[in-house]
Design a protein around this motif. Structure first.
Motif, mmCIF file in Angstrom:
data_model
loop_
_atom_site.group_PDB
_atom_site.id
_atom_site.type_symbol
_atom_site.label_atom_id
_atom_site.label_comp_id
_atom_site.label_asym_id
_atom_site.label_seq_id
_atom_site.Cartn_x
_atom_site.Cartn_y
_atom_site.Cartn_z
ATOM 1 N N ASP A 212 0.860 -1.181 0.000
ATOM 2 C CA ASP A 212 0.000 0.000 0.000
ATOM 3 C C ASP A 212 0.897 1.232 0.000
ATOM 4 O OD1 ASP A 212 -1.590 2.259 1.024
ATOM 5 O OD2 ASP A 212 -3.137 0.731 1.328
ATOM 6 N N ASP A 336 -0.880 3.712 -8.022
ATOM 7 C CA ASP A 336 -2.050 3.953 -7.177
ATOM 8 C C ASP A 336 -1.942 5.306 -6.484
ATOM 9 O OD1 ASP A 336 -3.077 1.529 -7.894
ATOM 10 O OD2 ASP A 336 -2.466 0.490 -6.054
ATOM 11 N N TRP A 337 -0.732 5.611 -5.996
ATOM 12 C CA TRP A 337 -0.522 6.912 -5.337
ATOM 13 C C TRP A 337 -0.769 8.054 -6.323
ATOM 14 C CZ3 TRP A 337 3.261 10.334 -7.016
ATOM 15 C CH2 TRP A 337 3.400 11.496 -6.257
ATOM 16 N N GLY A 339 -2.579 8.108 -8.994
ATOM 17 C CA GLY A 339 -3.983 8.215 -9.382
ATOM 18 C C GLY A 339 -4.887 8.691 -8.267
ATOM 19 N N ASN A 340 -4.572 8.295 -7.030
ATOM 20 C CA ASN A 340 -5.449 8.615 -5.895
ATOM 21 C C ASN A 340 -5.107 9.901 -5.173
ATOM 22 O OD1 ASN A 340 -6.710 6.188 -6.424
ATOM 23 N ND2 ASN A 340 -5.677 5.070 -4.778
ATOM 24 N N GLU A 341 -3.822 10.268 -5.172
ATOM 25 C CA GLU A 341 -3.380 11.365 -4.319
ATOM 26 C C GLU A 341 -2.887 12.595 -5.068
ATOM 27 O OE1 GLU A 341 -3.844 11.164 -1.153
ATOM 28 O OE2 GLU A 341 -4.395 9.038 -1.068
#
Length: 401
Positions: A212, A336-337, A339-341
């Motif tokens: 994560d 993921d980071w 795209g999300n943050e």
């Protein structure tokens, strides 16, 4: 006329000669060694031909061999000469291994990278090992199935690649004239092996176990407690979001530390296109630290300094640290980071991962690799990775652990 031999008589035969009839004899030496002999007349001379050890050749097989030899004599052929010529002809025929090795050598310049070449070599030397000593024109469907069946369901992707590579080797043999051109390739899938093998599970590499992205900063702190080259190599890989193989093959002439830029040549990239990687301060500092302990051409060398870091070094490090994730999985953490943050465009994040975006027409018009936008993205990622510990201190004394 003496009774013919039986399996029992062969097993208990004493030294001497024991006839089975029609020229077949069992010869037993004083040491107990037993061999089969075929006695025949050819060209006015009585001659003997060995048919093999009785320890290996059974009575039934010895009779078959004697019958074949007897038929040759009846046809006016000397079975001893015929046997020798057949052996010489067999020895002169190219084996599957010969053709496979020639193919690897001929195609060496076409491989995308050394890893791809090694995969072909391993497949044809390990999984196809039973085929290598066989004359290539004797490789039939059953021979191909014998190496595919053991891994067909257990390792479907490997089995699929193995089948395709065997087919390529046999096609090369046909092109060289080792196999008649009118013979179908026994490794062909459509209309052939697809009718003989069970349906495979859908081929899929699955997802690489990833950490994560919220846990990456704390992991970086733990990573910096280690002084091994592998630890610095893993941190550099995380910060640059490159593939492990691209990091392992990194050489000094690919870096411009003044511009904080790493240019990976096309022949080392999966997409076969040059990839420029903007370096964050920390990533550049790691390269500078490795330069002070420089031992050869590779930025992250193995134990001897002559070859790159072992392909298993990073995964073994992760295991020792108790992490059930993969090196490749950190690319997913980064994606993921991003795209999300962040508000960086999807295309910028994908370009940072050296992914090919869009169709061919779109790629043709997209001339820029968005380097400066990606530099801002990678600097932001480095700041995220520094969230727990902002220290930029790098151990200068590298060890092998």
């Amino acid at each position: 006329m003496a009774a013919k031999l039986t399996a029992r008589k062969v097993a208990t035969a004493k030294p001497g000669r024991h006839g089975d009839g029609a020229g077949l004899w069992l010869a037993v030496a004083s040491t107990g060694a037993k061999k089969w002999v075929f006695r025949f007349s050819f060209g006015g001379k009585v001659t003997e031909m060995g048919l093999g050890s009785a320890e290996v050749v059974g009575l039934a097989q010895a009779r078959e061999r004697a019958t074949e030899a007897r038929q040759m004599v009846a046809a006016g052929k000397n079975p001893i000469v015929e046997k020798r010529q057949a052996k010489e002809k067999h020895a002169a025929r190219s084996t599957f291994g010969d053709v496979a090795d020639d193919l690897l050598a001929a195609k060496a310049s076409e491989w995308r990278n050394e890893k791809h070449k090694a995969q072909w070599k391993m497949t044809l030397e390990v999984y196809a090992a039973p085929l290598r000593p066989k004359p290539v024109d004797e490789i039939d469907t059953e021979a191909v199935l014998s190496v595919l069946r053991p891994i067909w369901l257990e390792k479907p992707e490997t089995a699929s690649r193995l089948r395709g590579r065997i087919e390529t080797v046999l096609d090369a043999a046909r092109a060289k004239g080792h196999i008649p051109r009118n013979e179908a390739n026994p490794a062909r899938w459509r209309g052939h092996l697809d009718k003989l093998l069970p349906k495979r599970p859908k081929l899929s590499r699955g997802h690489h176990a990833a950490m994560d992205y919220a846990d990456v900063p704390a992991f970086i702190v733990q990573l910096r407690e280690r002084t091994a080259t592998a630890a610095l190599a893993l941190e550099f890989t995380i910060l640059t979001a490159v593939r492990a193989g691209e990091m392992r093959g990194a050489q000094w002439d690919e870096f411009d530390l003044e511009k904080k830029l790493w240019t990976i040549p096309a022949n080392r990239m999966k997409a076969a296109r040059e990839h420029r990687v903007p370096l964050s301060d920390r990533a550049a500092a790691i390269v500078a630290a490795m330069a002070e302990a420089k031992t050869g051409d590779f930025v992250f060398p193995g134990a001897t300094g002559e070859k790159p870091l072992s392909v298993m070094a990073l995964d073994m490090l992760l295991r020792r640290m108790g992490q059930a994730v993969t090196t490749h999985g950190f690319r997913s953490s980064f994606r993921d980071w991003a795209g999300n943050e962040t508000h960086f465009a999807r295309e910028v994040a994908e370009a940072a991962l050296s992914h090919v975006i869009g169709d061919k027409a779109e790629q043709a018009y997209r001339r820029s690799d968005a380097l400066e936008k990606r530099r801002a993205l990678m600097d932001a990622w480095a700041r995220h990775c520094e969230a727990v510990d902002a220290s930029n201190v790098i151990p200068m004394k590298l060890t092998g652990d």
